[in-house]
Scaffold this active site. Sequence first.
Site, PDB file in Angstrom:
ATOM      1  N   GLU A   1     -12.079   5.192   4.916  1.00  0.00           N
ATOM      2  CA  GLU A   1     -11.754   5.886   6.161  1.00  0.00           C
ATOM      3  C   GLU A   1     -13.072   6.231   6.852  1.00  0.00           C
ATOM      4  OE1 GLU A   1      -9.314   8.953   4.491  1.00  0.00           O
ATOM      5  OE2 GLU A   1      -7.927   7.450   3.699  1.00  0.00           O
TER       6      GLU A   1
ATOM      7  N   TYR B   1       0.826  -1.214   0.000  1.00  0.00           N
ATOM      8  CA  TYR B   1       0.000   0.000   0.000  1.00  0.00           C
ATOM      9  C   TYR B   1       0.859   1.261   0.000  1.00  0.00           C
ATOM     10  CZ  TYR B   1      -3.015   3.773   1.518  1.00  0.00           C
ATOM     11  OH  TYR B   1      -3.666   4.981   1.596  1.00  0.00           O
TER      12      TYR B   1
ATOM     13  N   HIS C   1      -4.334  16.335  -2.789  1.00  0.00           N
ATOM     14  CA  HIS C   1      -4.749  16.464  -1.388  1.00  0.00           C
ATOM     15  C   HIS C   1      -4.649  17.901  -0.864  1.00  0.00           C
ATOM     16  CE1 HIS C   1      -4.679  12.160  -1.665  1.00  0.00           C
ATOM     17  NE2 HIS C   1      -4.982  11.991  -0.392  1.00  0.00           N
TER      18      HIS C   1
ATOM     19  N   ARG D   1     -13.300  29.783  47.670  1.00  0.00           N
ATOM     20  CA  ARG D   1     -13.018  28.635  48.525  1.00  0.00           C
ATOM     21  C   ARG D   1     -12.597  27.387  47.730  1.00  0.00           C
ATOM     22  NH1 ARG D   1     -17.682  25.645  51.482  1.00  0.00           N
ATOM     23  NH2 ARG D   1     -18.767  27.544  50.909  1.00  0.00           N
TER      24      ARG D   1
ATOM     25  N   TYR E   1     -17.895  29.750  46.685  1.00  0.00           N
ATOM     26  CA  TYR E   1     -17.107  28.701  46.026  1.00  0.00           C
ATOM     27  C   TYR E   1     -15.996  29.257  45.134  1.00  0.00           C
ATOM     28  CZ  TYR E   1     -20.588  25.139  47.301  1.00  0.00           C
ATOM     29  OH  TYR E   1     -21.415  24.274  47.977  1.00  0.00           O
TER      30      TYR E   1
ATOM     31  N   PHE F   1      -1.754   7.040  12.185  1.00  0.00           N
ATOM     32  CA  PHE F   1      -2.096   8.408  11.793  1.00  0.00           C
ATOM     33  C   PHE F   1      -3.395   8.895  12.426  1.00  0.00           C
ATOM     34  CE2 PHE F   1      -3.448   5.359   8.480  1.00  0.00           C
ATOM     35  CZ  PHE F   1      -4.812   5.393   8.733  1.00  0.00           C
TER      36      PHE F   1
ATOM     37  N   ASN G   1       0.802  11.825   5.447  1.00  0.00           N
ATOM     38  CA  ASN G   1       0.222  11.007   6.511  1.00  0.00           C
ATOM     39  C   ASN G   1       0.881  11.370   7.837  1.00  0.00           C
ATOM     40  OD1 ASN G   1      -1.855   9.012   6.492  1.00  0.00           O
ATOM     41  ND2 ASN G   1      -0.785   7.994   4.805  1.00  0.00           N
TER      42      ASN G   1
END
Length: 526
Positions: A417, A58, A88, A287, A284, A332, A200
């Site tokens: 994916e 791959y 991309h 405190r 609060y 990844f 990646n």
Amino acid sequence: MVSSTPTFLYGEEELSGSIALEIASGTIQGQLSNTARKRVRASKLVVEKIVEKGEAVYGINTGFGPLCTTNISKEETRILQTNILKSHSVGVGEPIKNEIAKLMLILKIHSLAKGYSGIAEKTLDRILWHIENNVIPIVPSQGSVGASGDLAPLAHLFLPLIGFGKVFYEDTVIETEELFKLTGLKPLELGPKEGLALINGTQFITAHAIKVLDKFHNCLTHADIIGAMMIEGLQGSIKPFYSELHSLRPFKGNIHVAERVKLLLKGSEIMENHIDCERVQDPYSLRCIPQVHGASRNSWLHLKELVQIELNAVTDNPIIINEELTISGGNFHGQPLAMALDYACLAASELGNISDRRIYLALEGNSPGVPKLLMNDTGINSGYMILQYTTAALASENKGLCFPSSADSIPTSMGQEDHVSMGSVGARKALRVLGNLEKILAIELLTATQAFEFRKPLKSGILLDEVHKEVRKKVAFAEKDRVFADDIEQGIELVKNRTIIQRINSVCKREDLTLKTTYSEEFENY
């Protein structure tokens, strides 16, 4: 002449968030050692042998994502790697800050230099050139889903390697083509696996996470200091900070905060003046400072521990173990940081929430000697009333930003994916919340300083007294209304520039004082 700048060895030494920031600022120089170069060359050789054998692996001789079953010829493997950077590069939105893009380069070269990615030595040298010469690629802020790596931002980050995209060069943004004309550089020809190795990874998420750690730590430190000032201004009790209490519920963050606040208040005449007062307990927001600030500290510590692992991890795909073993896995995937960043986002928001409550408390006029709205002559003057409107707006905005990005997942890549982290969205969102928190803390700093004035002639302890003086160099005591936006801007700069932290550190050194606690090593280093 030998450089006196400290060095860091990519791929060999342990990287931390603070070291990465120092490399980005130029105070540490990152280098590739002969050992790292040897590992990189060996990994590259393995990839070349795989290509020669023709076995389907791959990303080396197959397509990407849903095209993983499409075989690519030996001749086309190089074209494939260039095309992946182009295809991309689909980011949109405002560019990320140069510092974060530079951090991405630093994190990427450190990961690739470990020798599991099949990257070429010349490619790492070009990335190193960009870092050393501060030539920073322009990276859009939107487009990553935080799994299969931060694909879009990393593609934009490395477009300049092949002659495309834009860079920040000598204080201006130019096309990479123009950069090559000015510098004599030429586009790189990427070999098998290189394009995929570059895009990646989790470097977009992790670079943002480093900035989250840094800004969040600054806010946590300021919150403790300013909270101590507000306790003093409103004559709160010191007892909720006693170790006898926190030893019974020993969360690290709670103990750290309680010990620091006690040290900050040490020697205060104001605190001594009401040690035997009749008030039973404080609201609060005073405190419970150790419990609330401490919980946010614990969140920061959790993020720090995960970021430290991620900084030194190999997060691309596939991983080249040796000639016989390559693994197409999921290193990844951004989920480990995505969830922690959402936690940090909530923790930062809560720090602003309790800060806003202390500001409101200071305006009520219920503390003896401190007038309503922190001004004597009200009616014609509104005093500090409207400053709290701003903190209320900011605190509300932050609450709206607390929906966890990691709770969402939209399948991508035609279902290949099918679960993504959205960590990139959460990381950017966390920084937005921290930006709002800085503003809230700045207003509380002004409010606490104003309240303190009504305690005179009593004095703070030496540390907080110096903080008050530092604030008064920029912002005068308000006897009547004025354009408070100007004061707020000064306060924001004090917080962002860490001026009062530096002042406290300077006084501690001069007077041989310490703010070290049982857990300082864990909470004060990152």
